[in-house]
Design a protein around this motif. Sequence first.
Motif, mmCIF file in Angstrom:
data_model
loop_
_atom_site.group_PDB
_atom_site.id
_atom_site.type_symbol
_atom_site.label_atom_id
_atom_site.label_comp_id
_atom_site.label_asym_id
_atom_site.label_seq_id
_atom_site.Cartn_x
_atom_site.Cartn_y
_atom_site.Cartn_z
ATOM 1 N N GLY A 107 -3.152 -13.146 -8.578
ATOM 2 C CA GLY A 107 -2.324 -12.938 -7.389
ATOM 3 C C GLY A 107 -2.485 -14.111 -6.431
ATOM 4 O O GLY A 107 -1.523 -14.593 -5.833
ATOM 5 N N TYR A 108 -3.716 -14.580 -6.308
ATOM 6 C CA TYR A 108 -4.012 -15.734 -5.454
ATOM 7 C C TYR A 108 -3.139 -16.910 -5.861
ATOM 8 O O TYR A 108 -2.458 -17.533 -5.039
ATOM 9 C CB TYR A 108 -5.494 -16.074 -5.613
ATOM 10 C CG TYR A 108 -5.938 -17.349 -4.936
ATOM 11 C CD1 TYR A 108 -6.193 -17.385 -3.574
ATOM 12 C CD2 TYR A 108 -6.116 -18.521 -5.671
ATOM 13 C CE1 TYR A 108 -6.620 -18.546 -2.952
ATOM 14 C CE2 TYR A 108 -6.547 -19.682 -5.060
ATOM 15 C CZ TYR A 108 -6.795 -19.697 -3.707
ATOM 16 O OH TYR A 108 -7.211 -20.839 -3.097
ATOM 17 N N ASN A 109 -3.145 -17.196 -7.151
ATOM 18 C CA ASN A 109 -2.380 -18.343 -7.652
ATOM 19 C C ASN A 109 -0.882 -18.148 -7.458
ATOM 20 O O ASN A 109 -0.183 -19.053 -7.015
ATOM 21 C CB ASN A 109 -2.691 -18.556 -9.129
ATOM 22 C CG ASN A 109 -1.976 -19.769 -9.674
ATOM 23 O OD1 ASN A 109 -2.255 -20.885 -9.275
ATOM 24 N ND2 ASN A 109 -1.016 -19.545 -10.555
ATOM 25 N N LYS B 92 -0.082 -18.210 -3.611
ATOM 26 C CA LYS B 92 -0.345 -19.505 -3.008
ATOM 27 C C LYS B 92 0.550 -20.610 -3.587
ATOM 28 O O LYS B 92 1.097 -21.415 -2.843
ATOM 29 C CB LYS B 92 -1.813 -19.867 -3.245
ATOM 30 C CG LYS B 92 -2.194 -21.178 -2.607
ATOM 31 C CD LYS B 92 -3.661 -21.488 -2.801
ATOM 32 C CE LYS B 92 -3.986 -22.799 -2.119
ATOM 33 N NZ LYS B 92 -5.410 -23.047 -2.065
ATOM 34 N N ASN B 93 0.676 -20.645 -4.904
ATOM 35 C CA ASN B 93 1.346 -21.788 -5.525
ATOM 36 C C ASN B 93 2.779 -21.532 -5.961
ATOM 37 O O ASN B 93 3.539 -22.469 -6.162
ATOM 38 C CB ASN B 93 0.541 -22.266 -6.737
ATOM 39 C CG ASN B 93 -0.835 -22.757 -6.332
ATOM 40 O OD1 ASN B 93 -0.992 -23.381 -5.292
ATOM 41 N ND2 ASN B 93 -1.843 -22.448 -7.145
ATOM 42 N N GLU B 94 3.139 -20.265 -6.177
ATOM 43 C CA GLU B 94 4.472 -19.998 -6.709
ATOM 44 C C GLU B 94 5.413 -19.357 -5.700
ATOM 45 O O GLU B 94 6.616 -19.589 -5.750
ATOM 46 C CB GLU B 94 4.357 -19.153 -7.984
ATOM 47 C CG GLU B 94 3.609 -19.926 -9.077
ATOM 48 C CD GLU B 94 3.571 -19.245 -10.434
ATOM 49 O OE1 GLU B 94 3.444 -18.012 -10.470
ATOM 50 O OE2 GLU B 94 3.669 -19.955 -11.450
ATOM 51 N N TYR B 95 4.880 -18.554 -4.773
ATOM 52 C CA TYR B 95 5.764 -17.943 -3.775
ATOM 53 C C TYR B 95 6.479 -18.987 -2.899
ATOM 54 O O TYR B 95 7.620 -18.752 -2.482
ATOM 55 C CB TYR B 95 5.019 -16.909 -2.927
ATOM 56 C CG TYR B 95 4.846 -15.562 -3.610
ATOM 57 C CD1 TYR B 95 4.940 -15.441 -4.999
ATOM 58 C CD2 TYR B 95 4.592 -14.398 -2.891
ATOM 59 C CE1 TYR B 95 4.779 -14.225 -5.631
ATOM 60 C CE2 TYR B 95 4.429 -13.161 -3.512
ATOM 61 C CZ TYR B 95 4.524 -13.086 -4.887
ATOM 62 O OH TYR B 95 4.368 -11.859 -5.507
ATOM 63 N N PRO B 96 5.837 -20.162 -2.629
ATOM 64 C CA PRO B 96 6.595 -21.157 -1.852
ATOM 65 C C PRO B 96 7.912 -21.575 -2.512
ATOM 66 O O PRO B 96 8.830 -22.013 -1.837
ATOM 67 C CB PRO B 96 5.624 -22.347 -1.760
ATOM 68 C CG PRO B 96 4.271 -21.728 -1.847
ATOM 69 C CD PRO B 96 4.438 -20.574 -2.805
#
Lengths: 686, 288
Positions: A530-532, A535-539
């Motif tokens: 979820g962190y990844n 942090k990295n894909e939701y943008p």
Amino acid sequence: MTPSREVYWNIEYAQIVYILAAVAVGFMVYAFYRRYRLWRLGRPENRLDHIGSRVKEFLDAFVFDGLLHRKFLEIAPGLGHRKSAPGDFRAKELYPGMAHLFLFAGALMLLLATFLDFISHYFFDFLRGGFYLGFSAVVDSFGILLIVGAVMTIVRRYKQKPKRLDNKPEDAIALTLIIVVSVTGYIVEGLRIAATELQTAPSWAPWSPGGYVLARAFSGLSQESLLASHRAIWWLHMVLSIGAISYVALYWNRLWHILVSPMNVFLKSMSPKGALATVAFEQAERFGAGRVQDFTWKQLLDGDACTRCGRCQDACPAYASGKPLNPKKVIQDIKWQLENEGPYLLKGKTPNPVRDMVTQGVGEEEIWNCTTCRACQEACPVAIEHVQKLVDMRRDLVMERAVFPETAESALRSIEDIGHPWRGSALSRESWAEALGIKPLSDKSDVEYLYWVGCTSALEDRSVKMAQAVGKVLQRAGISFGILGAEESCCGDPARRLGNDYLFQKQARRNIEVMKRYGVKKIITSCPHGYNAIKNEYPQFGGDFEVIHYTEIFARLIAEKKLEVPKGSMLTVTYHDPCYLGRYNDIYQQPRQILAEIPNLTLVEMERNRERGFCCGGGGGHIWLEETSGRRICQLRVEEALETKAQVIVTACPWCLQMLELGLAGKPEEGTVRVVDLAELIVERF
Amino acid sequence: MNIIVCVKHVLSADCAIKVENGAINKRGLHYVVNPYDLTAVEEAVRLKESHGGEVTVVCVGPSEAEETIRSCLAIGADKGIRLWDDAFEGSDSYVTAVILAQATKSLKYDLILCGQKAADTEGGQTGTILAEMLGIPVITAGVELSVSEGGKVTIQRELEKGNREVVETTIPLLLTVETGLSKPRYPKLRAVFAARKKQVETRDMKSLGLAPEQVGIKGSKTMIEALSPPKPKLKKVFTPSSDLSAEERIAALMSGGMTRKESEFLEGSPDSVASTLLKFLQDEKFLE
């Protein structure tokens, strides 16, 4: 008389060489253009973005990984990261690294010398006197290194035969060409020295050590035969060199990697390591890669950058556990597809022979074997991106063909139907928090942090304890936080990595909307997946939040003395790096800092740690997939952990937790060794 | 062959459902296509693929239920019709069958498929009542279905205790299906996109020719008195006698300690079967 270099001594019509060289350069340009056209069959992709940091990182790689061979020797893994394993300067790849260094340095020096010679001869005569003798000695020695490197490589390839190397004719041809061309070069030098220096200025001769040794051997010959042989071998050496270059160029020999691999490093992805490319459903003709032309041009270039060194194969947990997947073969299979179908595609024809890339080329089982642990990419010295390709082929299988393992299907259906992959859970997303009095944002939204619990910690019986431990520590440190509770839904990571990008995007957009509605700014996660994703894909979908993993905030709280871990009994632990925390997000230090701050606790590292950490077998949706062949990856990892004799295997991921417990089950140590999450380890001491 | 499939938009049974103040707390719950109905749609699509024709799904439900219809279109149904009117709120199985009957009467069909029951209420009534209203034969609990060219239909029915019954009949026919009949396919994404673009016809009470007193709670034959979460069933642990041989013990363990119950199949004309059954019920004092 001063020593200097006499160009074209004893040779007539030497200028013919320039014509031949021009022809060879012409072949190189032509061959490169033909290849370029093949790469261009791929879809467009911008790989000149972030040009400033791209150039900077390339220069770093050029100096440290190229000139100094940091990566080839595996002194510190990872293109551009040297900080995470402090003090570890063991070269893990000493022999192959040195062999390559010799080949590289030798060839580079000879090339440089030829260039300097050219400058000195035509423009600015600086190669003379003592400087020239020194220059000669250096260049001559590096040339010998080239031969040594080639011999070491031959020994490795054909005598030692490590499993990761597969031998093809092009390897033998490349090595033969290198040896024949350099040896004839030394013979020419030896004949010249025998005919001149040995007689006129014998003190100069040893400054060309390679030629000097041969010159002494030739010194018995008559002057005429020396001159005649020199002329003959000189021309042979020239024809061989230029012939070799032409051959390498036209047959696209592996030696092209000298140019293409650095190109590939320059063109590496500058997106966060954990961000997979998004499918633009509105514009995309095809979802995923079912045919070779569905890859981007850069993905096709990867195939030519690959030198088949097999480091990815050595790093791959699927391969290590005896499964069909071999990351090296995946890259080569795609290259085969391009080489065999490309010419037809360029003419706009249907490729013949028709081989379905996904099902017959790479293979479905291979595609599903990948845990997306990224060990292959970390090991690759030339920045090849394996994971995206495998996910692209999964996308084709799931979204275009709808043919995929039943276990993957039920996980995807579960996310579609009920918003999480744990169908059958009797818990709600708020059950774990009730006893702790942790409130959902719908009840109390004026909090500093959102704790994104994740489906596994919220809904799976064993992992609930992890969520509770994280909650307890945050409460004890006085952090103001809340949860989404019933309004949380799967972050989408399993869907994306199982190839259903549509479902991932739906989940991401939905979650972003919910979080924006509550004005969420800062998020703490416990699950690295979820962190990844957040942090990295939701943008990619406009979700810009400050995302931290609990190990980051715990480490900070401990450093700031806002959290103190009480003394407990003496304990020896080992730490398993979750791939999505470590390799994907470079969080190696924080968990270790926390462990170092826990009193009476000793950390023993496993053989493979940090960047080289070995997957638990649960990533890429594999926690729901069956391992259909080979051994279980989790067992391999647990066996490695047990070798440390640690009493507790600590990790910081609910999936790793489950997989490692599964791997421990049935082992003789089952009753004495425990698998716990780092947060649980802290709470045990409260 | 034209097939109508009746589908229901139901609360997923895979969520932790809480009953608060006599009603289900819907926070965090999800709706899905009734799995039995989805099986029926899959079977209908397979029949269409081998015999031709058209598959129409009909659903009684509010606007959210359109999701269920689109899921059915994505796996290959051709048309979707949603029947709703605010007055339909609170309808029981009987009223649902009335509404479905009004809608299907005007459609051309050879076969109507319904789920054997809905996963939320587990009533198992609607299909049978609908067949009665349409005046066509009904077969329940189908687990295998084959249709031959002349319209002859062979159905395997699931009975209790693993027994099966094979029935032969002809179309038109209404069949209610068990989830074992076929496994719904995972739709290709293109089909999902195409299903999103399709027109779903909606019909209200007036266009169906129904009156307010015929539908909703007023028209219903049953009513909900109270809702409560089911008590978990006690797990029986069976220990076979240690006097038995290993083989017998394994057999006993695998059967869960159950012995096969005596059962008898009644055969003959409907009238004679019915009178035999009535006699049995009277003899065993089930009926006065």
